[in-house]
Structure formats: structure tokens, C-alpha cells
Design a protein around this motif. Sequence first.
Motif: not given
Length: 706
Positions: A193-201
Motif C-alpha cells: 500500500l505504500a506509495d513510491s516515496a514510502g509514505a503509508f496511507p
Amino acid sequence: MNQQASALVTAADISRLAGVTRATVSNWRRRHPDFPAPAGGTDTSPTYDLDAVRAWLSARGQLPEDTPADRLRTALRTHPGDGDLALHLLPAVLTAARLDRRERQALPELRDDALLRWARSAAGDGAEDIPGVLDAPYSPDATGPLRALLRCVVTDGAEAAAAVLAERLLEDTGGAGTYLTPRPLATLMARLLADSAGAFPVSVLDPACGTGSLLAAAASAGASELHGQDLLVAQAAPAAVRLRLNAPEAAISVRAGDSLRSDAFKGLTVDAVLCNPPYGVRDWGHDDLAYDQRWAYGVPPKGEPELAWVQHCLAHLTPRGRAVLLMPPAVAERTAGRRIRAQLVRDGALRAVVSLPQGTATPLHIRLHLWVLERPDPQAEAPGTVLLVDAAAEHRDLAGETVDDTVLSAWRSYLADQDGFTGAPGVAAAMPVTDLLDEAVDLTPARRIRTASRQSLRPALLARQASELYDQLREGATDLIDLSADGDWPPADDRPRDWRTATVADLLRGGALSLLHTTPLGRRTRNGQPQPRPEAETGARPALTAADVLESRPASGTEADLPTGVALPLVQEGDVLLTEILRAERTAVARVVEPVEAGFFLGPHLLLFRPDRRRLDPWFLAGFLAAEQNVNAAATGTSLVRVDPRRLRVPLLPLAEQQRYGAAFRRLHELRTAARRADRAAEEVTRLLGAGLTGGALLPDGHGSA
């Protein structure tokens, strides 16, 4: 004792009591005439008198020490209407967990009337947060189970006590097509689920949440708003408690009910969805929901309930929000679902399909798929490719972190550069949408990747790689031949040696050992305090994973590759590492940390034994801890089998004799390592050469000669 005299237990209860598998209990019943006769139940599902079973196990030396969890199971089973009681005891677990250590330890010692007053107050405080729990007056006969519950909380922690209640709730509850999601798989799904920058929803929904394993993984990864719904109160209620124990600061909402027919979160949109939907349930509401607004990609046929869940999850996402679903492989190819699959691909809602190795999760006999979905942004252009990953091709058997590496590496590379992603031959490929939109719209990764991989072969590079792999194979084979020379293995006397043994629990109490493992944040130690995490250090520090120990290979992980929100102990020279989760063949593997590995991180699913070197030789300890009969006696669980380290046994021998055994065990480890190194090289060279020959990139020896 009066309660125990009338208790009836099933074969599953006996397996938990003795610490063996259910198959072992079945063998006992067939092979031993003195095994207790059934005292109730049916011919296909008999029950047995608990006292008779205990006496039989004790006479055979098969009865481990009675644990607080075992005593809680017995107290629940012997209480009339125990299913209801298990449900109503859940608020007491939450309330007890919030108390400080001294207050919690005092609870089981309260007088009956004071204990019941406390329980009624606890039920009133927490009932509104737990589905199906109403303010219930506890009768005086509830004091026994209540004390057993609180002693389990004090000794084993609130989460372990809640797990026993959940186990009891589910025993008599139906749930066709519903399976638990193993923790390693739940962690993998959450990490996708993490985005390409590693941020989690921030906000995550699970519309078929079961007992909450996927939402707990999301909370560990960083989600702070958790929403769950499950058809069964017996699953939704423990899920609510589990999440509040694991993520006390999160905003949590768990409801009971049918998500497709009666959505408790209608109108809610979230950043992400995780879901392991029920499989093959034909009565999912097809006739009632024919005109439902959620079917943006087509009305799901009656025989395609999983595609109803796919669209339900997409309907709850914000634009560009992501969902990860665990799916049966037939959904990717069944004729009835091809129009919906085509629309999902055409609109850019389906972003990836991952084929997992057989045995990753129940049902264990099939290779399940992960579907990664994204709600299309109406202002953005639909993507031109779909990522397909065949993790089952590279890992025929489940190998934990190795599968994670394959899947996450491909997914992150694809996210970073979708147009430039070249994939990995035979494992991952970015398939053009136009290629997928054929008559069948078959999304099975193995079939599509084989077709795509031929186009990416480079003959010169393949030939150079084959030459390098041949060198590795020759080197590994030479080492194996040297190590496999006959050694001096004299036989014992007429009978095998016999020795006194001590359990690991005894050695821990005596200070001969200490035991460490990587524990998720939010868990509690046995004294009720949060598990500390070492201070983070700068620099990329390697991590030893369970796959490294299983495959006898160097450390392959780093701190960045490990799940977030976990305590990460550091290993020391001479530490003994033992794999915690048993594979299909029911074996564990141990190894000793070498000097060059000192200071590495300890990955999940590894048990670390740190011996007092003045009393225990590390290699001696490793050899006996991993012994097959020792591990089988300490195994717990059914679908996911773990080693209970405190029940492992070690012979009590002088240090000099330990060192002789230790030298032998080290030699066996070196032999196994060399064999696996040669095996890996042989597998890799044959796979690469086979792909090169069949793909036309390499030519057979003597090609073109007369």
C-alpha cells in the motif's frame, strides 16, 4: 477441580494440550487400546473426558506444564453457555490491559463479589466499542473463567488472552470460504500500500476483516484510522479488541454485518483497502444487488462473488487510493468474469497481479493471487501496462522474506518507472494493456510472463551469465566433495545414549541462556511494559532473515527492508538463531552467528538464544535445539506451525563434551551450506540456460557443425 471433572475436549483440544499435531492425536486413538474412549460428541467428531485424557498423557510423559492459556480454555469449555461468556469477557481484556502492572496483578485475587463488580464495570465501559457485546450481568458462576482470564492476561499478555477467547468463539461458528490471513502475508499486503516515496496511507478499510490481521498489519505500518466489518460477530468482536490492543492511539471502528448486502460504511471513502474476501460463496446477494451503484465495471455474475468484492473495495477508495486483495487464481481466468476483468484493465483500475507460492495461505493446495487495484483518477490518463509477478515460479516452496523481496522489488521498481520497467525474465513483466485485452482476458501471471519474457532476452548477456554461473557451480561442487569425505562417526553401545535434559525455560530461569526475538511495537512484555526498541543507528546495517537461516546463506536484508514498527535486536557472535515457523516438512534450521555477522539486525520469525559461553557451547546448543524430535515436541498451531522455544530440551553435559558435539554439528552445518550453495547454482544455471535455449537466445553445443 470440579469444573475439570465434567469437561469434554475435542481432538483439537488434546493436540493443543499435548503440544502435538491433530494427526498425532489420531494416531494415538488408532494405535493405543488404552487411549480414553469417547465420552460424547459424534462418531466423526468425538469428545473425551478431560481428566481421563490428562491421566493418559501424564502416564506417557506427554503432558506439558499446564499454562494459564490452557486453564482459561478449560474454564470456558466447562462453563454453561461458554460461547456467550467468551464474547462478554472481551471488554474485561481491554480494561485490564489499560491498568498498570500492580493493579492488573491484584485483580485475580479479588473476592468473588468484588471481582464481579469490576467485570460489570469493565463491560459497561468497553461494550459499545465491541460488536455484539451488550451490558451483561455476570452470574456468580462466571468468577472461575474470569479469574482464569485475568491470570492469562497477567502472565501471557492481553493479546494472548484475547486470542483464546477468539478461538473459543470461532469453534462452533460457520464461515464457509473464510480463512485467516497469516501474519507474514498480511505484512506483505500492507507493504504494497505504500506509495513510491514510502509514505503509508492514513485510513484503511477491511470489509471482510475476520479477526483483524490485515488491519493490525496496516496499523503496524503506520495507518491511524482503521475501519473493519465482518459477517460474523464471533470474528468482528475479537478484531475490535485486537486492534485496540495493538493500536491504542488509532481511531478504530469495527462493525458486524454483511458488507455486500448491508454496508456499515456506506459513503465512506478511505486511502486504502486490504481484504481477504470469502471464496466461492454463491449466495452473496446477486439477485438483490443487481442494480447496485458499486458495479461500475459490470454486474458480477452469480458465480463471480470475488469480482463483487473487487468493485466494493474500489467504491470505498478515494481517487488514486489503492487496494490489495487476496484472490483465488480462478478469478484471473474464468470465462464468466472476462468482461469485468477487461473493464478493470481498460480503465487502469487493475495495477498488478501477483501469483504466490502454494502454501502461502489457506487453501494451502492452490497458488493464491494478490490483486493490486487503484481507483482511477478521472483527470489522469489511464496507465498503459499492468504489472504481473510470478513469485511462485522463483519460489516453489514458501520462503517468507524471499517471496516478499521478489514481490516488493518488482512492485517498487514498477512504481518508480512504469514506462522504463524491464522486469525479470520468467518472474515479472509490465504487460501492455492491449496485449491483455484479448478474447480470454486471462490475467494469470505465469501464462503471460512466459510470452513476454522471450522478447527481453539478450543473447550476449545470457551467455556471459551462464559462464559465470558455471564457475560458481564448479566451486560449490568442489567444496561439497571435500566436505563429504567420510568422517569418524563411531557407533554408541548396543543402545542409544541416554541423558538428563533441561527445558529452555529451565535454562532461562537459571541464567544459562537469554532469549530474544523481533517483536511488533505495541506488544507487551510479560511484566506488561511496552517492548523497547534499540536506538536507530545511521548507515545501512544488514539484517539476518529467516530465509537466510533456512537457506544457509549470508545476510540478505537491511533495516530498510524490514517491516516498520518492530523492535530490532542486534545479534552477537556466538548467538544461536532458530527459525520460528516450521515449513511443510516440519523442520527447523539453526545456525550460530559468525564474527563477521555481529551487530547485524535480527529479522522477524527468528528466535535468538544467547548462551552463557562458560556453561553452553553454541554449536552444541544449535544442534540439539534444531533436532527434529525436539522441534516436533515443541510445535504449536495447525495451518501456521510455530516453535514454542521454552519447551525445547537440551542435554545436560559437561562443557568439554558439549564442545565435541558442537564440532560435529558445525561440520554438518558446513556440509549443508555447501550443498545448498551448489544446489542454488545448479538451479540457476539450468533455469537460465533453459530460458535461453527455448527463447532462441542461446544455441546448443555444436550447432551448425556437420
